[in-house]
Scaffold this motif. Structure first.
Motif: not given
Length: 227
Positions: A44-49, A53-59, A97-105
């Motif tokens: 949950r912590q990773f999912f909500e971090s 959030p919109r781009e993350w959950q959709k992609l 993990r790459q999707l999460h990292m690139f969206l944040d960067q």
């Protein structure tokens, strides 16, 4: 099953032990559910971090749907892939993990070109050896990694309109409930195939069942004759 030689672990245990494999679940719905119940998505912590959030959950949902599609296409034999590839959870995990990292960067944009290259050419594509299959996996990914899935809440992955990403931003449990609303049995059109492709899949499954029964019968017959 492999193991480094060790004086503390007798080789006879490996030879006589029961070997087990972790097969992907059968069906699109079960595959999506398993993806969301697998680390790191289930954390949950990773999912909500994510900072987007919109781009993350959709992609993320698009990526999990893509993962289910490439695995399910194997059941259609040569119609699905020229060569049957063993895509597994490790491919999905590194892409998540790459999707999460690139969206944040990249706070001002979504780097689709980089994400598509890493996913279709490196992670999943690293297993693909046929040039036509490589072209296919890139084409499939274009339906799930695109701007429309982010901007349009009614954007559907297939002609069957029920298969679309949940509205953002959703809670983790809400997405699992959303997946439960998908039908158990879906047609080959969802995987980008003609409706007649079901004939090939059903014939293959029937032949596998009959071959397995004949194999069991021959084994039991051999044991009876030897006794």
């Amino acid at each position: 099953l492999t193991s480094y030689p060790s004086p503390n672990f007798p080789i006879s245990i490996l030879q006589n032990g029961v070997k087990m494999t972790n097969e992907p679940p059968k069906g699109l719905k079960a595959n999506l559910t398993r993806s969301y119940l697998t680390d790191p998505i289930s954390d949950r912590q990773f999912f909500e971090s994510s900072t987007k959030p919109r781009e993350w959950q959709k992609l993320l949902f698009g990526l999990c749907f893509f993962h289910a599609v490439v695995q399910e296409r194997r059941k259609f034999g040569p119609l699905g892939w020229n060569i049957p590839y063993e895509f597994n959870e490790s491919d999905l995990r590194i892409c998540v993990r790459q999707l999460h990292m690139f969206l944040d960067q990249y706070p001002n944009q979504v780097p689709f070109d980089a994400l598509k290259y890493l996913t279709a050419e490196c992670n999943y594509g690293g297993r693909v050896t046929d040039d036509k299959d490589r072209r296919l996996i890139n084409t499939l990914l274009n339906d799930y990694y695109c701007q429309d899935i982010i901007d349009n809440d009614v954007y559907a992955f297939t002609e069957i309109k029920i298969f679309k990403a949940p509205k953002a931003v959703s809670e983790y449990d809400e997405i699992l409930e959303y997946i439960k609303g998908f039908p158990l049995d879906v047609g080959p059109e969802v995987f980008g195939l003609h409706s007649n492709a079901d004939i090939t899949k059903n014939l293959g499954e029937a032949n596998l069942l009959l071959d397995s029964l004949l194999l069991c019968n021959s084994d039991s017959g051999g044991k009876e004759s030897s006794s």
